[in-house]
Design an enzyme around this catalytic site. Structure first.
Site, PDB file in Angstrom:
ATOM      1  N   HIS A  84       0.809  -1.221   0.000  1.00  0.00           N
ATOM      2  CA  HIS A  84       0.000   0.000   0.000  1.00  0.00           C
ATOM      3  C   HIS A  84       0.841   1.269   0.000  1.00  0.00           C
ATOM      4  CE1 HIS A  84      -2.242  -3.037   2.544  1.00  0.00           C
ATOM      5  NE2 HIS A  84      -3.042  -2.892   1.510  1.00  0.00           N
ATOM      6  N   HIS A  86       0.860   4.768   1.944  1.00  0.00           N
ATOM      7  CA  HIS A  86       0.315   5.344   3.166  1.00  0.00           C
ATOM      8  C   HIS A  86       0.432   6.867   3.132  1.00  0.00           C
ATOM      9  CE1 HIS A  86      -0.335   1.696   5.832  1.00  0.00           C
ATOM     10  NE2 HIS A  86       0.081   1.196   4.676  1.00  0.00           N
ATOM     11  N   HIS A 102      -3.674   4.213   5.157  1.00  0.00           N
ATOM     12  CA  HIS A 102      -3.605   4.195   3.694  1.00  0.00           C
ATOM     13  C   HIS A 102      -3.923   5.579   3.135  1.00  0.00           C
ATOM     14  CE1 HIS A 102      -4.640  -0.388   3.390  1.00  0.00           C
ATOM     15  NE2 HIS A 102      -3.552  -0.141   4.108  1.00  0.00           N
ATOM     16  N   HIS A 110     -11.835   0.770   2.027  1.00  0.00           N
ATOM     17  CA  HIS A 110     -10.702  -0.057   1.613  1.00  0.00           C
ATOM     18  C   HIS A 110     -11.183  -1.128   0.643  1.00  0.00           C
ATOM     19  CE1 HIS A 110      -7.054  -2.371   1.679  1.00  0.00           C
ATOM     20  NE2 HIS A 110      -7.723  -3.451   2.086  1.00  0.00           N
ATOM     21  N   HIS A 119      -9.280   2.860  -1.619  1.00  0.00           N
ATOM     22  CA  HIS A 119      -8.332   3.917  -1.294  1.00  0.00           C
ATOM     23  C   HIS A 119      -7.410   4.122  -2.496  1.00  0.00           C
ATOM     24  CE1 HIS A 119      -8.474   2.339   3.150  1.00  0.00           C
ATOM     25  NE2 HIS A 119      -9.535   3.054   2.859  1.00  0.00           N
ATOM     26  N   ASP A 122      -4.491   1.776  -2.232  1.00  0.00           N
ATOM     27  CA  ASP A 122      -4.694   0.326  -2.212  1.00  0.00           C
ATOM     28  C   ASP A 122      -4.112  -0.312  -3.478  1.00  0.00           C
ATOM     29  OD1 ASP A 122      -6.052   0.402   0.200  1.00  0.00           O
ATOM     30  OD2 ASP A 122      -8.049   0.349  -0.703  1.00  0.00           O
ATOM     31  N   HIS A 159       3.414  -5.226   4.050  1.00  0.00           N
ATOM     32  CA  HIS A 159       2.913  -5.824   5.283  1.00  0.00           C
ATOM     33  C   HIS A 159       3.336  -7.287   5.402  1.00  0.00           C
ATOM     34  CE1 HIS A 159       0.177  -2.547   6.562  1.00  0.00           C
ATOM     35  NE2 HIS A 159       0.163  -2.264   5.265  1.00  0.00           N
ATOM     36  N   ARG A 176       3.778  -3.997   9.657  1.00  0.00           N
ATOM     37  CA  ARG A 176       4.497  -3.349   8.567  1.00  0.00           C
ATOM     38  C   ARG A 176       5.946  -3.825   8.617  1.00  0.00           C
ATOM     39  NH1 ARG A 176       1.750   2.690   9.155  1.00  0.00           N
ATOM     40  NH2 ARG A 176      -0.358   1.860   9.356  1.00  0.00           N
TER      41      ARG A 176
END
Length: 186
Positions: A84, A86, A102, A110, A119, A122, A159, A176
């Site tokens: 993602h 952020h 995000h 999401h 998002h 995403d 992640h 993360r």
């Protein structure tokens, strides 16, 4: 990854013959660079969060239909990993929590990148091999390197687990493991 990036950049210059001068006295001479399209490119160098070994480079190339994302990741562990953008370009916290949530300037729920609403940040999942390496090359229509919703200055996060593409607000992808700030290439 480097050959793919070179191919992308070369394709952007295909068919652009340099013009050194023209016959008309009223038309100024043009240089080699005239008529060439300058591509916007940004790069994020990912570093591991505390207790992890994940590293990599993610390159972003602005195209007419969105942004081409070229990822080359190492030591992320085999399997699927949430991937993602952020909201904060800050990887200073040991767990990268300083990167925030995000990137979601439109207030969408999401989801996956193929969903009608998701998002902006995403990008779904990235698949790693048994050795823990992962490569991805894909154009994301929702991304941009310019304008109000630019991703430049935001952070890329990998992640530990798979993004289920449904759970709110962030897909339940776990810790993360790598973080990098997106910066324009010089």
């Amino acid at each position: 990854m480097l050959p793919a990036l070179i191919g992308i950049l070369a394709a952007g210059f295909a068919g652009c013959a340099p013009v050194d001068s023209v016959d008309s006295e009223n038309t100024p001479a043009r240089t080699e660079n005239a008529g060439r399209v300058e591509r916007k490119i940004a790069i994020a160098n990912l570093s591991p969060t505390q207790g992890n070994e994940a590293t990599g480079t993610v390159t972003f190339v602005q195209e007419t239909t969105g942004v081409r994302v070229i990822a080359d990741l190492r030591n992320i562990g085999s399997g699927s990993h949430g991937f993602h953008i952020h909201e904060n370009g800050d990887c200073s916290a040991p767990d990268a929590s300083s990167a925030g949530g995000h990137f979601n300037p439109t207030g969408a729920p999401h989801g996956g990148p193929e969903d009608d609403r998701h998002h902006v940040g995403d990008m779904g999942n990235i698949e790693a091999t048994e050795s823990g390496g992962a490569m991805l090359e894909r154009v994301f229509e929702s991304l941009s390197l310019e304008g109000e919703n630019s991703i430049v200055g935001k952070a890329v996060i990998v992640h530990a687990g798979k993004d289920d593409l449904e759970s709110q607000p962030s897909g339940d992808a776990g810790a993360r493991i790598a973080c990098g700030v997106i910066r324009m290439s010089e």
